[in-house]
Design a protein around this motif. Structure first.
Motif, mmCIF file in Angstrom:
data_model
loop_
_atom_site.group_PDB
_atom_site.id
_atom_site.type_symbol
_atom_site.label_atom_id
_atom_site.label_comp_id
_atom_site.label_asym_id
_atom_site.label_seq_id
_atom_site.Cartn_x
_atom_site.Cartn_y
_atom_site.Cartn_z
ATOM 1 N N LEU A 28 18.950 31.632 -6.201
ATOM 2 C CA LEU A 28 18.174 31.241 -6.495
ATOM 3 C C LEU A 28 17.656 29.462 -6.199
ATOM 4 C CD1 LEU A 28 15.540 31.626 -9.757
ATOM 5 C CD2 LEU A 28 17.209 29.531 -10.769
ATOM 6 N N LEU A 29 18.511 29.069 -5.288
ATOM 7 C CA LEU A 29 17.993 28.059 -4.568
ATOM 8 C C LEU A 29 17.236 29.246 -3.611
ATOM 9 C CD1 LEU A 29 18.769 24.717 -3.251
ATOM 10 C CD2 LEU A 29 19.719 26.166 -1.649
ATOM 11 N N ASP A 30 18.043 29.945 -2.877
ATOM 12 C CA ASP A 30 17.177 30.495 -1.834
ATOM 13 C C ASP A 30 16.048 31.072 -1.941
ATOM 14 O OD1 ASP A 30 18.799 31.354 1.018
ATOM 15 O OD2 ASP A 30 17.980 33.763 -0.002
ATOM 16 N N ASP A 31 15.947 31.925 -2.901
ATOM 17 C CA ASP A 31 14.631 32.437 -3.357
ATOM 18 C C ASP A 31 13.181 31.287 -4.002
ATOM 19 O OD1 ASP A 31 13.070 33.598 -4.780
ATOM 20 O OD2 ASP A 31 13.742 33.739 -6.706
ATOM 21 N N GLY A 32 13.043 29.963 -4.118
ATOM 22 C CA GLY A 32 12.565 29.240 -4.056
ATOM 23 C C GLY A 32 12.531 28.740 -2.741
ATOM 24 N N LEU A 33 13.763 28.151 -1.795
ATOM 25 C CA LEU A 33 13.313 27.675 -0.892
ATOM 26 C C LEU A 33 12.607 29.013 0.496
ATOM 27 C CD1 LEU A 33 16.344 25.882 0.164
ATOM 28 C CD2 LEU A 33 13.986 24.857 -0.491
ATOM 29 N N SER A 34 12.995 30.191 -0.153
ATOM 30 C CA SER A 34 12.225 30.534 0.886
ATOM 31 C C SER A 34 10.464 31.352 0.390
ATOM 32 C CB SER A 34 12.598 32.598 0.650
ATOM 33 O OG SER A 34 12.337 32.971 -0.734
ATOM 34 N N ARG A 35 10.304 30.447 -0.508
ATOM 35 C CA ARG A 35 8.448 30.409 -0.504
ATOM 36 C C ARG A 35 8.011 29.276 -0.032
ATOM 37 N NH1 ARG A 35 8.268 33.138 -5.915
ATOM 38 N NH2 ARG A 35 9.658 34.355 -6.282
ATOM 39 N N ASN A 60 6.963 25.628 4.864
ATOM 40 C CA ASN A 60 7.587 24.785 5.558
ATOM 41 C C ASN A 60 9.128 25.145 5.818
ATOM 42 O OD1 ASN A 60 8.803 22.387 7.310
ATOM 43 N ND2 ASN A 60 6.766 21.044 6.880
ATOM 44 N N ARG A 61 8.767 25.715 7.164
ATOM 45 C CA ARG A 61 11.132 25.901 7.302
ATOM 46 C C ARG A 61 11.630 25.042 7.420
ATOM 47 N NH1 ARG A 61 10.971 28.762 4.382
ATOM 48 N NH2 ARG A 61 13.484 29.496 4.536
ATOM 49 N N ASP A 62 11.098 24.008 9.185
ATOM 50 C CA ASP A 62 11.910 22.772 8.639
ATOM 51 C C ASP A 62 12.140 21.708 7.451
ATOM 52 O OD1 ASP A 62 12.177 23.450 11.725
ATOM 53 O OD2 ASP A 62 10.516 22.151 11.753
ATOM 54 N N ALA A 63 11.578 22.003 7.019
ATOM 55 C CA ALA A 63 11.340 21.375 4.792
ATOM 56 C C ALA A 63 12.493 21.985 4.632
ATOM 57 C CB ALA A 63 10.160 21.404 4.734
ATOM 58 N N ALA A 64 12.369 23.368 4.966
ATOM 59 C CA ALA A 64 13.037 23.987 4.011
ATOM 60 C C ALA A 64 14.920 23.882 4.181
ATOM 61 C CB ALA A 64 13.435 26.067 4.032
ATOM 62 N N ARG A 65 14.906 23.973 5.678
ATOM 63 C CA ARG A 65 16.067 23.553 6.433
ATOM 64 C C ARG A 65 16.605 22.527 5.798
ATOM 65 N NH1 ARG A 65 14.425 27.301 10.056
ATOM 66 N NH2 ARG A 65 13.988 25.662 11.204
ATOM 67 N N ALA A 66 16.277 21.595 6.096
ATOM 68 C CA ALA A 66 16.664 20.145 5.590
ATOM 69 C C ALA A 66 16.893 19.803 4.004
ATOM 70 C CB ALA A 66 15.615 19.610 5.955
ATOM 71 N N ALA A 67 16.013 20.574 3.034
ATOM 72 C CA ALA A 67 16.469 20.610 1.929
ATOM 73 C C ALA A 67 17.527 21.589 1.430
ATOM 74 C CB ALA A 67 15.631 21.253 0.625
ATOM 75 N N ARG A 68 18.229 22.717 2.068
ATOM 76 C CA ARG A 68 19.289 23.115 1.836
ATOM 77 C C ARG A 68 20.587 22.657 2.442
ATOM 78 N NH1 ARG A 68 22.849 27.587 0.607
ATOM 79 N NH2 ARG A 68 21.235 28.616 0.253
ATOM 80 N N ARG A 69 20.625 22.060 3.899
ATOM 81 C CA ARG A 69 21.790 20.970 4.624
ATOM 82 C C ARG A 69 21.732 19.821 3.018
ATOM 83 N NH1 ARG A 69 19.421 20.763 9.195
ATOM 84 N NH2 ARG A 69 17.943 19.235 9.398
#
Lengths: 365, 365
Positions: A148-155, A158-167
């Motif tokens: 679900l996290l991945d589903d959310g972040l893939s939306r 801003n890919r940098d923001a998504a990567r930072a949140a994932r980290r």
């Protein structure tokens, strides 16, 4: 409806839809899998949703433009729901580790599976079956939280923001697991470790097992999704960490003195489990030798009766440890408040965070 | 060095670097966390790497242009390593569930933590400490597998391909966990379930617990990363699933008749655990009533001595069940081979997959 209440409703809907989708997959494999959906649903219908709320408020605090808000809401709701599912996974495994029978006022997952074994009249050890099945339930929920996290972040555009949140999520996941180990290690090894460090060790457990995990990380994940500045994120950390410490110290007090009707856990649960909290460390230092030794002797005995629980409660209270912990909660809350004033966010965002801070440090649940 | 060997080396390097990075994080929190790195390293130093190899070969099979190959290799190596870390996590929890003492010729993780407790002279129940600490180790590895998978997929320029690979991984993760539950459920509930369906149920367990997880999914994840066509992916599934079934049936034979020196597990391990495999289902049907009842009685007794193990082994062999299982392995291998001919890939890719297929169905390890 306030924004917080609306978020909680959206998160619940997201969780429900997500579980319904997995119910279909499970059904295709076999009807015997239905307990996995049923127990997940029951566990995820409750809870205080603090992690979802901090994530949302972290995002809200740094988000200015109305345009990006609508586009990002889909992401933030899923990520907030993912944090709640991760937490449910941690609780399922935690209850096995602590041999807890009750969670959120209902049987713990391993007890549910154990009961299923008994009522079905199956062979072998019902308790081992309950434990094994619940290990798998926790694993499933860990995977699902990530999905679900991945589903959310893939939306998120801003890919940098998504990567930072994932980290940040990755770090949180590792740190909380290490914190959990330090907690059980302390329960088993405190006698053979340096008495002088006992309070430091208890404080470190709070930081990793709870403060970062329950407050700082969700808040920062939200702020990163909202593309908050480095400065905003760092100041939100300075707010989140002491608040998280206060949050967990309140939890420790509730674990010993909480009302079972409100906490959904038996009275004095932490005493039976033998949790070596800051509260316990302070009480041991303040109590006279005989009382301190009695505390050591009783703490962690799963068979403690209600009279022994009452004796321990009053001995801890009389030591003055409760007052001390209340003072540490107040100090950490003040530090958090003062850090919040340094965050470059709107006044309304500040007051929303203050309200949320108040609800986690003053709660009875 | 062959390509496969080179891949195995790259995967090992990736795992080592990844664990070293986490060793730093762990060290920053506390020196007490070092067992988590040490045990992970020991567990991940071994294994047959079948999942990594299928992932790599699935990718290789559909990849034509030399340009994309180099750019995607970074991704595929990380994803292959992530599959191995996921597998290690599953093994750690599996060994708790099955009360297995030995894994890859070394003490199982929960036994290592138990031993650490004993040699350190800590308080409380060493076995509970071992179990709890290993639940957390499995959780940690689950999170780490996901972290490395995400790192790998984020390097892929083709976002649709990355999303498709992630979806396959998610499905695999859910299905193998459900498959694990069906396996322990069968151990506990077979007496009260319809005898006529026992072989069907054992076959379903093979499909979800192993065939899809060990062969089909890794192969397809690789092919999706290589942006294989829908047709290629579907035909690779038709190859992977029967091959995965053959793989697990071989595993079931090794679990009963394998040489401990080679398998790294005690002789007849599956008999002590009471696994209700296809082999057992066939043996029970073929044996005369008294022998079949004796099999039911002994199977799953953790205290079986080596003479009883030998009796069970020879009774299963004499029933003809081993020959039957060998025939089913041969049939599934043939189906896989024939499906492979329909996949639109180069001759050299076909022969590489055939070689890998041979190594998983004819192995003694």
């Amino acid at each position: 409806m306030t924004e917080s209440k609306r978020l909680v409703v959206l998160v619940q809907e997201t969780i429900d839809d997500f579980l319904s989708a997995h119910e279909v997959t499970a059904g295709e494999i076999g009807a015997e899998l239905s307990p996995y959906i049923e127990y997940s649903r029951a566990l995820l219908a409750g809870g205080k949703r603090f992690r979802a709320l901090f994530c949302y408020q972290g995002w809200e605090a740094v988000t200015q433009s109305a345009d990006s808000r609508q586009a990002e809401l889909d992401c933030i709701v899923r990520v907030a729901a993912a944090l709640e599912i991760f937490h449910a996974a941690a609780l399922v495994h935690d209850d096995i580790i602590d041999s807890s029978d009750v969670r959120r006022g209902m049987p713990a997952a391993h007890r549910r599976f154990e009961q299923l074994h008994r009522t079905s009249g199956w062979d072998g050890d019902a308790s081992a079956f309950g434990r094994s099945s619940a290990i798998l339930l926790g694993d499933l929920l860990l995977g699902w939280s990530d999905e679900l996290l991945d589903d959310g972040l893939s939306r998120l555009e801003n890919r940098d923001a998504a990567r930072a949140a994932r980290r940040e999520f990755n770090r949180m996941r590792t740190e909380v697991t290490f914190g959990q180990y330090l907690d059980i290690l302390e329960e088993h090894s405190w006698r053979s470790r340096d008495e002088a460090d006992v309070l430091d060790r208890a404080s470190r457990i709070i930081v990793y097992k709870s403060a970062k995990y329950s407050v700082e990380a969700p808040l920062v994940i939200g702020a990163l999704i909202g593309n908050g500045s480095l400065d905003q994120v760092e100041h939100l950390r300075d707010f989140g960490l002491p608040l998280g410490i206060a949050f967990q110290l309140r939890d420790d007090l509730l674990g010993v003195f909480g009302d079972p009707e409100q906490t959904g856990k038996p009275s004095g649960d932490d005493l039976r489990e033998g949790k070596r909290t800051v509260l316990v460390a302070i009480a041991r230092r303040k109590l006279p030798g005989t009382s301190s030794r009695l505390l050591d002797e009783l703490l962690g005995d799963p068979e403690l009766n209600s009279e022994q629980i009452r004796t321990l409660q009053s001995s801890i209270r009389q030591s003055g440890a409760v007052d001390d912990v209340e003072r540490i909660i107040a100090t950490n809350t003040e530090i958090a408040h003062s850090a919040l004033q340094d965050v470059d966010i709107s006044d309304s965002a500040q007051s929303q965070l203050l309200r949320l801070a108040e609800s986690v440090t003053r709660r009875t649940v």
